[in-house]
Design a protein around this motif. Structure first.
Motif, PDB file in Angstrom:
ATOM      1  N   VAL A 213       0.829  -1.201   0.000  1.00  0.00           N
ATOM      2  CA  VAL A 213       0.000   0.000   0.000  1.00  0.00           C
ATOM      3  C   VAL A 213       0.866   1.253   0.000  1.00  0.00           C
ATOM      4  O   VAL A 213       1.769   1.387   0.812  1.00  0.00           O
ATOM      5  N   SER A 214       0.595   2.149  -0.945  1.00  0.00           N
ATOM      6  CA  SER A 214       1.254   3.459  -0.949  1.00  0.00           C
ATOM      7  C   SER A 214       0.243   4.475  -0.439  1.00  0.00           C
ATOM      8  O   SER A 214      -0.815   4.641  -1.032  1.00  0.00           O
ATOM      9  N   ARG A 215       0.560   5.117   0.679  1.00  0.00           N
ATOM     10  CA  ARG A 215      -0.430   6.030   1.276  1.00  0.00           C
ATOM     11  C   ARG A 215      -0.170   7.482   0.878  1.00  0.00           C
ATOM     12  O   ARG A 215      -1.090   8.226   0.636  1.00  0.00           O
ATOM     13  N   ILE A 216       1.099   7.873   0.843  1.00  0.00           N
ATOM     14  CA  ILE A 216       1.406   9.247   0.457  1.00  0.00           C
ATOM     15  C   ILE A 216       2.505   9.228  -0.591  1.00  0.00           C
ATOM     16  O   ILE A 216       3.600   8.744  -0.334  1.00  0.00           O
ATOM     17  N   ALA A 217       2.205   9.702  -1.780  1.00  0.00           N
ATOM     18  CA  ALA A 217       3.254   9.792  -2.798  1.00  0.00           C
ATOM     19  C   ALA A 217       2.976  10.998  -3.677  1.00  0.00           C
ATOM     20  O   ALA A 217       1.825  11.276  -4.025  1.00  0.00           O
ATOM     21  N   SER A 236      -4.335  17.131  -8.555  1.00  0.00           N
ATOM     22  CA  SER A 236      -3.804  17.084  -7.196  1.00  0.00           C
ATOM     23  C   SER A 236      -2.303  16.769  -7.220  1.00  0.00           C
ATOM     24  O   SER A 236      -1.829  16.105  -8.138  1.00  0.00           O
ATOM     25  N   PHE A 237      -1.551  17.243  -6.220  1.00  0.00           N
ATOM     26  CA  PHE A 237      -0.113  16.955  -6.242  1.00  0.00           C
ATOM     27  C   PHE A 237       0.237  15.648  -5.536  1.00  0.00           C
ATOM     28  O   PHE A 237       1.369  15.207  -5.542  1.00  0.00           O
ATOM     29  N   LEU A 238      -0.749  15.008  -4.913  1.00  0.00           N
ATOM     30  CA  LEU A 238      -0.537  13.692  -4.303  1.00  0.00           C
ATOM     31  C   LEU A 238      -1.381  12.648  -5.037  1.00  0.00           C
ATOM     32  O   LEU A 238      -2.502  12.926  -5.447  1.00  0.00           O
ATOM     33  N   VAL A 243      -2.704   0.599  -4.136  1.00  0.00           N
ATOM     34  CA  VAL A 243      -1.898  -0.607  -3.934  1.00  0.00           C
ATOM     35  C   VAL A 243      -1.051  -0.822  -5.184  1.00  0.00           C
ATOM     36  O   VAL A 243      -1.578  -0.835  -6.295  1.00  0.00           O
ATOM     37  N   LEU A 244       0.254  -0.969  -5.019  1.00  0.00           N
ATOM     38  CA  LEU A 244       1.158  -1.055  -6.165  1.00  0.00           C
ATOM     39  C   LEU A 244       0.785  -2.215  -7.095  1.00  0.00           C
ATOM     40  O   LEU A 244       0.477  -3.317  -6.646  1.00  0.00           O
ATOM     41  N   GLY A 245       0.861  -1.926  -8.405  1.00  0.00           N
ATOM     42  CA  GLY A 245       0.295  -2.805  -9.413  1.00  0.00           C
ATOM     43  C   GLY A 245       0.983  -4.139  -9.652  1.00  0.00           C
ATOM     44  O   GLY A 245       0.395  -5.002 -10.294  1.00  0.00           O
ATOM     45  N   PHE A 246       2.185  -4.371  -9.136  1.00  0.00           N
ATOM     46  CA  PHE A 246       2.857  -5.638  -9.471  1.00  0.00           C
ATOM     47  C   PHE A 246       2.151  -6.840  -8.858  1.00  0.00           C
ATOM     48  O   PHE A 246       2.314  -7.963  -9.326  1.00  0.00           O
ATOM     49  N   GLY A 247       1.358  -6.606  -7.822  1.00  0.00           N
ATOM     50  CA  GLY A 247       0.601  -7.717  -7.239  1.00  0.00           C
ATOM     51  C   GLY A 247      -0.359  -7.211  -6.182  1.00  0.00           C
ATOM     52  O   GLY A 247       0.080  -6.848  -5.101  1.00  0.00           O
ATOM     53  N   TYR A 248      -1.641  -7.102  -6.512  1.00  0.00           N
ATOM     54  CA  TYR A 248      -2.605  -6.714  -5.472  1.00  0.00           C
ATOM     55  C   TYR A 248      -3.755  -7.715  -5.426  1.00  0.00           C
ATOM     56  O   TYR A 248      -4.082  -8.370  -6.402  1.00  0.00           O
ATOM     57  N   VAL A 249      -4.335  -7.810  -4.237  1.00  0.00           N
ATOM     58  CA  VAL A 249      -5.333  -8.842  -3.952  1.00  0.00           C
ATOM     59  C   VAL A 249      -6.627  -8.156  -3.535  1.00  0.00           C
ATOM     60  O   VAL A 249      -6.586  -7.149  -2.833  1.00  0.00           O
ATOM     61  N   PHE A 250      -7.755  -8.679  -3.973  1.00  0.00           N
ATOM     62  CA  PHE A 250      -9.021  -8.097  -3.521  1.00  0.00           C
ATOM     63  C   PHE A 250     -10.121  -9.141  -3.437  1.00  0.00           C
ATOM     64  O   PHE A 250     -10.079 -10.168  -4.118  1.00  0.00           O
ATOM     65  N   SER A 251     -11.093  -8.846  -2.556  1.00  0.00           N
ATOM     66  CA  SER A 251     -12.241  -9.745  -2.433  1.00  0.00           C
ATOM     67  C   SER A 251     -13.121  -9.561  -3.669  1.00  0.00           C
ATOM     68  O   SER A 251     -13.208  -8.473  -4.226  1.00  0.00           O
ATOM     69  N   LEU A 252     -13.797 -10.642  -4.073  1.00  0.00           N
ATOM     70  CA  LEU A 252     -14.469 -10.638  -5.366  1.00  0.00           C
ATOM     71  C   LEU A 252     -15.637  -9.652  -5.434  1.00  0.00           C
ATOM     72  O   LEU A 252     -15.997  -9.179  -6.513  1.00  0.00           O
ATOM     73  N   ASP A 253     -16.247  -9.323  -4.280  1.00  0.00           N
ATOM     74  CA  ASP A 253     -17.349  -8.339  -4.297  1.00  0.00           C
ATOM     75  C   ASP A 253     -16.871  -6.999  -4.855  1.00  0.00           C
ATOM     76  O   ASP A 253     -17.646  -6.241  -5.434  1.00  0.00           O
ATOM     77  N   LEU A 254     -15.573  -6.715  -4.683  1.00  0.00           N
ATOM     78  CA  LEU A 254     -15.052  -5.427  -5.157  1.00  0.00           C
ATOM     79  C   LEU A 254     -14.983  -5.354  -6.682  1.00  0.00           C
ATOM     80  O   LEU A 254     -14.956  -4.253  -7.244  1.00  0.00           O
ATOM     81  N   ALA A 255     -14.965  -6.505  -7.355  1.00  0.00           N
ATOM     82  CA  ALA A 255     -14.857  -6.469  -8.814  1.00  0.00           C
ATOM     83  C   ALA A 255     -16.019  -5.658  -9.397  1.00  0.00           C
ATOM     84  O   ALA A 255     -15.806  -4.744 -10.201  1.00  0.00           O
ATOM     85  N   ARG A 256     -17.236  -5.964  -8.975  1.00  0.00           N
ATOM     86  CA  ARG A 256     -18.388  -5.228  -9.514  1.00  0.00           C
ATOM     87  C   ARG A 256     -18.385  -3.773  -9.050  1.00  0.00           C
ATOM     88  O   ARG A 256     -18.607  -2.855  -9.836  1.00  0.00           O
ATOM     89  N   GLY A 283     -15.233   5.092  -1.196  1.00  0.00           N
ATOM     90  CA  GLY A 283     -15.080   5.321   0.240  1.00  0.00           C
ATOM     91  C   GLY A 283     -14.643   4.068   0.982  1.00  0.00           C
ATOM     92  O   GLY A 283     -14.969   3.890   2.153  1.00  0.00           O
ATOM     93  N   ILE A 284     -13.908   3.184   0.312  1.00  0.00           N
ATOM     94  CA  ILE A 284     -13.445   1.955   0.959  1.00  0.00           C
ATOM     95  C   ILE A 284     -11.939   2.060   1.215  1.00  0.00           C
ATOM     96  O   ILE A 284     -11.172   2.385   0.302  1.00  0.00           O
ATOM     97  N   ALA A 285     -11.540   1.785   2.456  1.00  0.00           N
ATOM     98  CA  ALA A 285     -10.122   1.914   2.816  1.00  0.00           C
ATOM     99  C   ALA A 285      -9.330   0.695   2.364  1.00  0.00           C
ATOM    100  O   ALA A 285      -9.872  -0.405   2.263  1.00  0.00           O
ATOM    101  N   LEU A 286      -8.042   0.905   2.091  1.00  0.00           N
ATOM    102  CA  LEU A 286      -7.150  -0.197   1.743  1.00  0.00           C
ATOM    103  C   LEU A 286      -6.671  -0.880   3.018  1.00  0.00           C
ATOM    104  O   LEU A 286      -6.517  -0.231   4.052  1.00  0.00           O
ATOM    105  N   THR A 287      -6.454  -2.177   2.934  1.00  0.00           N
ATOM    106  CA  THR A 287      -6.023  -2.944   4.093  1.00  0.00           C
ATOM    107  C   THR A 287      -4.529  -3.222   4.001  1.00  0.00           C
ATOM    108  O   THR A 287      -4.045  -3.628   2.946  1.00  0.00           O
ATOM    109  N   ASN A 288      -3.809  -3.012   5.107  1.00  0.00           N
ATOM    110  CA  ASN A 288      -2.392  -3.387   5.114  1.00  0.00           C
ATOM    111  C   ASN A 288      -2.273  -4.901   5.207  1.00  0.00           C
ATOM    112  O   ASN A 288      -3.087  -5.540   5.855  1.00  0.00           O
ATOM    113  N   PRO A 289      -1.259  -5.491   4.564  1.00  0.00           N
ATOM    114  CA  PRO A 289      -1.067  -6.936   4.717  1.00  0.00           C
ATOM    115  C   PRO A 289      -0.727  -7.257   6.167  1.00  0.00           C
ATOM    116  O   PRO A 289      -0.248  -6.390   6.899  1.00  0.00           O
TER     117      PRO A 289
END
Ligand SMILES: *[C@@H]1O[C@H](CO)[C@@H](O)[C@H](O)[C@H]1NC(C)=O
Ligand SMILES: *[C@@H]1O[C@H](CO)[C@@H](O)[C@H](O)[C@H]1NC(C)=O
Length: 335
Positions: A213-217, A236-238, A243-256, A283-289
């Protein structure tokens, strides 16, 4: 950060000139330099009329979306028939047969972990190379042989990766509602499938997205950067948290949910940043591994102990990817 602050306070705060310079003035100067440097360069370069190579022209930042794309190659029954727990979605250029072969001969072979089924699918657009007709024929044969290709009818190019991601979300929400999780993972990484499944056995089942997860860049405003975004595309400047694209995981409900958000959010060509914008819209927060370092972004030398513990890491080459995986299959202690 915290300990730096307490160190600063115990040094007497800003009373001594030296600690004042080190802890306050230097960081501020650095920040100014970074922001101004990034902001100015775009204007400066166009003012002095520096030639910008092809990828930096205006047109390239336009993502041809929303638009209806359709599948030329599909595996509509795969998720249901195989009762998928997690689906690995691997974007890859049509011509990159070597990367697909590497995945098929390494972590792509791990289809069952405990009683959970893992599915592997490659995601392609249309080839834009010169002999694209022959390539397309080869792809059809490859698809008949392995039944692991999804191909949609947009041009496969770097600046179209956001389209590829949206098409992935559409496919998952159409054909894969029964699965629990999906992972978008690059073809040139080392993936530890067992650790991925074990993490997911304990993970939330809804509104869940994790990875590195990248929070501030800060947004790259230098046209020479690979991740350059002009102001007119994104002001915006931020970047949003993403979540960095080389490998991210999500629950299937998020696909839709993400697919629907993608119809409303202004697209940017950086696909992981775009998903960050869609998550913000929802409005959904990212989860840290669960542990730091499970998703490792900078390629490092192979270390049997460490590789046995992480979930995904980038590698220097396909050869590394294959060797990392092979070594971990050999018996003997990891650490
Ligand atoms: C650049 O792209 C923007 C947004 O797509 C558009 O409004 C503008 O007219 C384009 N400029 C040129 C010179 O093509
Ligand atoms: C992206 O794909 C669309 C649809 O095929 C195409 O019109 C557009 O030119 C492509 N853009 C790039 C930068 O390849």
């Amino acid at each position: 950060m915290f300990s730096l602050f307490s160190q600063w306070k115990s040094n007497g705060g800003c009373r001594s000139l030296r600690s004042c310079i080190i802890f306050i003035i230097l960081p501020i100067l650095f920040l100014c330099y970074y922001i101004l440097g990034n902001e100015i360069s775009e204007t400066w370069m166009s003012t002095v009329g520096l030639f910008l190579p092809e990828p930096f022209t205006n047109k390239s930042y336009y993502v041809a979306y929303p638009h209806k794309y359709s599948f030329i190659m599909n595996e509509p029954d795969k998720c249901q028939k195989e009762n998928a727990f997690v689906v690995l979605m691997i974007p890859v250029a049509p011509s990159n047969t070597a990367a697909r072969e590497a995945v098929r001969s390494t972590w792509g072979t791990e289809r069952i972990v405990g009683d959970k089924t893992v599915i592997v699918l490659f995601l392609l657009g249309l080839p834009i190379s010169q002999d694209n007709e022959r390539l397309q024929e080869d792809l059809l044969q490859e698809s008949e042989k392995y039944h692991d290709l999804l191909q949609s009818d947009f041009w496969d190019s770097y600046y179209n990766l956001t389209i590829k991601t949206i098409v992935m979300l559409e496919w998952l929400s159409t054909y894969c509602q029964n699965a629990f999780y999906a992972m978008k993972v690059d073809s040139d990484v080392f993936l530890n499938v067992k650790n991925l499944v074990n993490m997911l056995l304990l993970a939330p089942k809804q509104n869940y997205m994790t990875g590195r997860v990248s929070r501030i860049a800060l947004v790259k405003r230098n046209p020479r950067s690979k991740w350059y975004l002009p102001k007119r595309v994104y002001s915006s400047f931020l970047y949003p948290p993403y979540v960095l694209g080389f490998g991210y995981v999500f629950s299937l409900d998020l696909a839709r949910k993400l697919f629907e958000a993608a119809q409303l959010v202004k697209p940017v060509y950086i696909e992981d940043v775009f998903l960050g914008l869609c998550m913000k819209h929802l409005g959904i927060a990212l989860t840290n591994p669960p542990e730091k370092g499970l998703f490792n972004v900078f390629p490092v030398k192979y270390n049997r102990c460490r590789n046995s513990k992480l979930i995904v890491t980038t590698t220097q080459s396909l050869k590394d990817q294959v060797e990392f995986w092979r070594d971990l299959q050999t018996p003997g202690p990891y650490c």
